[in-house]
Design a protein around this motif. Structure first.
Motif, PDB file in Angstrom:
ATOM      1  N   LEU A 202       0.826  -1.208   0.000  1.00 25.05           N
ATOM      2  CA  LEU A 202       0.000   0.000   0.000  1.00 25.05           C
ATOM      3  C   LEU A 202       0.860   1.257   0.000  1.00 25.05           C
ATOM      4  N   GLU A 203       1.946   1.247   0.761  1.00 24.06           N
ATOM      5  CA  GLU A 203       2.853   2.402   0.771  1.00 24.06           C
ATOM      6  C   GLU A 203       3.440   2.632  -0.616  1.00 24.06           C
ATOM      7  N   ALA A 204       3.842   1.546  -1.261  1.00 25.69           N
ATOM      8  CA  ALA A 204       4.429   1.663  -2.594  1.00 25.69           C
ATOM      9  C   ALA A 204       3.402   2.178  -3.593  1.00 25.69           C
ATOM     10  N   TYR A 205       2.174   1.697  -3.499  1.00 21.11           N
ATOM     11  CA  TYR A 205       1.152   2.141  -4.448  1.00 21.11           C
ATOM     12  C   TYR A 205       0.803   3.610  -4.222  1.00 21.11           C
ATOM     13  N   ARG A 206       0.774   4.025  -2.964  1.00 22.88           N
ATOM     14  CA  ARG A 206       0.504   5.447  -2.691  1.00 22.88           C
ATOM     15  C   ARG A 206       1.617   6.327  -3.255  1.00 22.88           C
ATOM     16  N   ALA A 207       2.842   5.797  -3.262  1.00 24.68           N
ATOM     17  CA  ALA A 207       3.940   6.535  -3.897  1.00 24.68           C
ATOM     18  C   ALA A 207       3.700   6.660  -5.399  1.00 24.68           C
ATOM     19  N   LEU A 208       3.157   5.602  -6.012  1.00 19.41           N
ATOM     20  CA  LEU A 208       2.807   5.680  -7.428  1.00 19.41           C
ATOM     21  C   LEU A 208       1.706   6.718  -7.653  1.00 19.41           C
ATOM     22  N   GLU A 209       0.729   6.754  -6.761  1.00 20.72           N
ATOM     23  CA  GLU A 209      -0.336   7.747  -6.876  1.00 20.72           C
ATOM     24  C   GLU A 209       0.233   9.170  -6.842  1.00 20.72           C
ATOM     25  N   LYS A 210       1.243   9.375  -5.992  1.00 20.46           N
ATOM     26  CA  LYS A 210       1.881  10.702  -5.909  1.00 20.46           C
ATOM     27  C   LYS A 210       2.622  11.023  -7.205  1.00 20.46           C
TER      28      LYS A 210
ATOM     29  N   PHE B 199      -1.480  -9.347  -9.246  1.00 22.14           N
ATOM     30  CA  PHE B 199      -2.425  -9.140  -8.144  1.00 22.14           C
ATOM     31  C   PHE B 199      -3.634 -10.034  -8.358  1.00 22.14           C
ATOM     32  N   MET B 200      -3.975 -10.818  -7.347  1.00 25.50           N
ATOM     33  CA  MET B 200      -5.158 -11.646  -7.381  1.00 25.50           C
ATOM     34  C   MET B 200      -6.357 -10.856  -6.847  1.00 25.50           C
ATOM     35  N   VAL B 201      -7.536 -11.445  -6.881  1.00 32.53           N
ATOM     36  CA  VAL B 201      -8.755 -10.721  -6.518  1.00 32.53           C
ATOM     37  C   VAL B 201      -8.686 -10.177  -5.093  1.00 32.53           C
ATOM     38  N   ASP B 202      -8.233 -10.984  -4.142  1.00 32.49           N
ATOM     39  CA  ASP B 202      -8.147 -10.514  -2.753  1.00 32.49           C
ATOM     40  C   ASP B 202      -7.188  -9.336  -2.631  1.00 32.49           C
ATOM     41  N   HIS B 203      -6.069  -9.396  -3.354  1.00 31.09           N
ATOM     42  CA  HIS B 203      -5.104  -8.290  -3.313  1.00 31.09           C
ATOM     43  C   HIS B 203      -5.725  -7.024  -3.894  1.00 31.09           C
ATOM     44  N   LEU B 204      -6.457  -7.182  -4.999  1.00 31.50           N
ATOM     45  CA  LEU B 204      -7.077  -6.025  -5.642  1.00 31.50           C
ATOM     46  C   LEU B 204      -8.146  -5.401  -4.752  1.00 31.50           C
ATOM     47  N   ARG B 205      -8.953  -6.239  -4.115  1.00 29.12           N
ATOM     48  CA  ARG B 205      -9.984  -5.702  -3.223  1.00 29.12           C
ATOM     49  C   ARG B 205      -9.344  -4.884  -2.095  1.00 29.12           C
ATOM     50  N   ALA B 206      -8.291  -5.429  -1.491  1.00 25.00           N
ATOM     51  CA  ALA B 206      -7.612  -4.729  -0.400  1.00 25.00           C
ATOM     52  C   ALA B 206      -6.988  -3.426  -0.882  1.00 25.00           C
TER      53      ALA B 206
ATOM     54  N   LEU C  68      -7.991  -1.566  -3.544  1.00 26.23           N
ATOM     55  CA  LEU C  68      -9.040  -0.604  -3.877  1.00 26.23           C
ATOM     56  C   LEU C  68      -9.674  -0.001  -2.629  1.00 26.23           C
ATOM     57  N   ASP C  69      -9.743  -0.787  -1.550  1.00 24.31           N
ATOM     58  CA  ASP C  69     -10.333  -0.293  -0.304  1.00 24.31           C
ATOM     59  C   ASP C  69      -9.459   0.755   0.381  1.00 24.31           C
ATOM     60  N   ALA C  70      -8.152   0.727   0.104  1.00 27.40           N
ATOM     61  CA  ALA C  70      -7.218   1.553   0.877  1.00 27.40           C
ATOM     62  C   ALA C  70      -6.558   2.666   0.064  1.00 27.40           C
ATOM     63  N   THR C  71      -6.839   2.744  -1.235  1.00 31.67           N
ATOM     64  CA  THR C  71      -6.191   3.745  -2.073  1.00 31.67           C
ATOM     65  C   THR C  71      -7.241   4.489  -2.897  1.00 31.67           C
ATOM     66  N   THR C  72      -6.774   5.460  -3.676  1.00 35.74           N
ATOM     67  CA  THR C  72      -7.691   6.334  -4.405  1.00 35.74           C
ATOM     68  C   THR C  72      -7.775   6.006  -5.888  1.00 35.74           C
ATOM     69  N   VAL C  73      -6.639   5.739  -6.515  1.00 33.50           N
ATOM     70  CA  VAL C  73      -6.580   5.553  -7.963  1.00 33.50           C
ATOM     71  C   VAL C  73      -6.760   4.076  -8.315  1.00 33.50           C
TER      72      VAL C  73
ATOM     73  N   ASP D  51     -14.551  -5.761 -14.594  1.00 35.47           N
ATOM     74  CA  ASP D  51     -15.642  -5.120 -13.857  1.00 35.47           C
ATOM     75  C   ASP D  51     -15.216  -3.799 -13.222  1.00 35.47           C
ATOM     76  N   HIS D  52     -13.910  -3.644 -13.000  1.00 34.65           N
ATOM     77  CA  HIS D  52     -13.405  -2.432 -12.343  1.00 34.65           C
ATOM     78  C   HIS D  52     -12.610  -1.535 -13.290  1.00 34.65           C
ATOM     79  N   GLY D  53     -12.706  -1.805 -14.584  1.00 36.60           N
ATOM     80  CA  GLY D  53     -12.037  -0.951 -15.557  1.00 36.60           C
ATOM     81  C   GLY D  53     -10.528  -1.094 -15.589  1.00 36.60           C
ATOM     82  N   ILE D  54     -10.024  -2.244 -15.169  1.00 33.40           N
ATOM     83  CA  ILE D  54      -8.583  -2.496 -15.142  1.00 33.40           C
ATOM     84  C   ILE D  54      -8.217  -3.356 -16.350  1.00 33.40           C
ATOM     85  N   LEU D  55      -7.297  -2.884 -17.166  1.00 33.57           N
ATOM     86  CA  LEU D  55      -6.892  -3.636 -18.349  1.00 33.57           C
ATOM     87  C   LEU D  55      -6.043  -4.842 -17.957  1.00 33.57           C
ATOM     88  N   ASN D  56      -6.347  -5.985 -18.543  1.00 30.44           N
ATOM     89  CA  ASN D  56      -5.507  -7.173 -18.354  1.00 30.44           C
ATOM     90  C   ASN D  56      -4.386  -7.168 -19.389  1.00 30.44           C
ATOM     91  N   GLN D  57      -3.172  -7.371 -18.914  1.00 28.75           N
ATOM     92  CA  GLN D  57      -2.032  -7.536 -19.811  1.00 28.75           C
ATOM     93  C   GLN D  57      -1.407  -8.895 -19.547  1.00 28.75           C
TER      94      GLN D  57
END
Length: 261
Positions: free
Chosen positions: A86-94, A109-116, A118-123, A147-153
């Motif tokens: 989460l800290e690393a992702y918030r740095a990406l958001e910045k 990222f698996m579904v559980d990771h993505l849910r966690a 999305l619950d804790a970040t903004t972007v 379903d969440h607008g995330i592109l699969n690569q």
């Protein structure tokens, strides 16, 4: 080259070149060949040790020789210490807010990771890069992403170095099912697997260091698989992951020094 639009409006080439486990000198030659052929999408990582050879924050931008990175993603979820994720992702958001990157995302990222996340970040991540090929399709994660607008690569979109099957084939390129579809279109088995991913709306990043193969991979946009052929490729699912299990990722098991970090 077909393009895909990320959830923030940024457009990205649908097909790119991967450089995982490619030595620096070979990376330089492969990227040069790819750019000459028209590629404008190169996937690299700090841990690969070849960022400097992929010319086209912080340390990655400096090694790449650019002032802005188009898409910056987290390589793993690190579920054993998700607070650091989460800290690393918030740095990406910045970085995104400051205009240092055009889009941010995640990988493996698996579904559980993505849910966690999305619950804790903004972007919402623009992309989730996953192991996806006909033998391992991760449809639950793909559906959540859509379903969440995330592109699969898809990394390893033709099975790659991690490919294996109970049938004993040493390579996905030897599969007779894929080979018969390829013959019907006068295409290679690799092109068929790339087309399977592209036609289902995914981005694909096959890896190669051979100019002929790099060119061949690019030639996957001038034919179309039938619904029946797509369905046949879907039936090749084995449920067997080639790469590491995302929930098993720990710094002890997978941590490594980052070159020039």
């Amino acid at each position: 080259m077909q393009t895909l639009t990320l959830n923030n409006g940024v457009q990205m080439p649908a097909l790119g070149l991967g450089v995982f486990q490619t030595p620096p000198d070979e990376t330089r030659a492969a990227v040069a060949a790819a750019l000459d052929l028209g590629y404008r999408h190169i996937d690299t990582a700090a841990a690969y040790g070849n960022e400097r050879e992929v010319h086209g924050f912080a340390k990655s931008a400096g090694k790449l020789g650019v002032e802005q990175i188009d898409l910056l993603i987290l390589h793993q979820a690190l579920p054993s210490d998700f607070g650091r994720t989460l800290e690393a992702y918030r740095a990406l958001e910045k970085l995104l807010a400051d205009g240092k990157v055009r889009a941010i995302g995640v990988s493996n990222f698996m579904v559980d990771h993505l849910r966690a996340l999305l619950d804790a970040t903004t972007v919402v991540p623009a992309m989730n890069q996953l192991e996806i090929h006909p033998y391992f399709q991760q449809r639950e994660v793909q559906a959540f992403d859509r379903d969440h607008g995330i592109l699969n690569q898809a990394w390893s979109p033709i099975g790659g170095i991690t490919f294996y099957r109970d049938s004993g084939h040493a390579s996905a390129l030897e599969d007779p099912v894929i080979g018969s579809i390829a013959a019907a279109h006068r295409k290679s088995s690799a092109q068929v697997m790339l087309r399977w991913g592209l036609q289902q709306g995914r981005s694909v990043i096959p890896k190669s260091t051979r100019p002929a193969r790099i060119a061949e991979n690019l030639d996957a946009f001038d034919f179309e698989l039938t619904p029946g052929e797509l369905a046949t490729l879907d039936t090749l699912e084995t449920g067997k992951r080639g790469g590491p299990e995302p929930d098993d990722i720990t710094l002890t098991a997978f941590g490594r020094p980052i070159p020039e970090a």
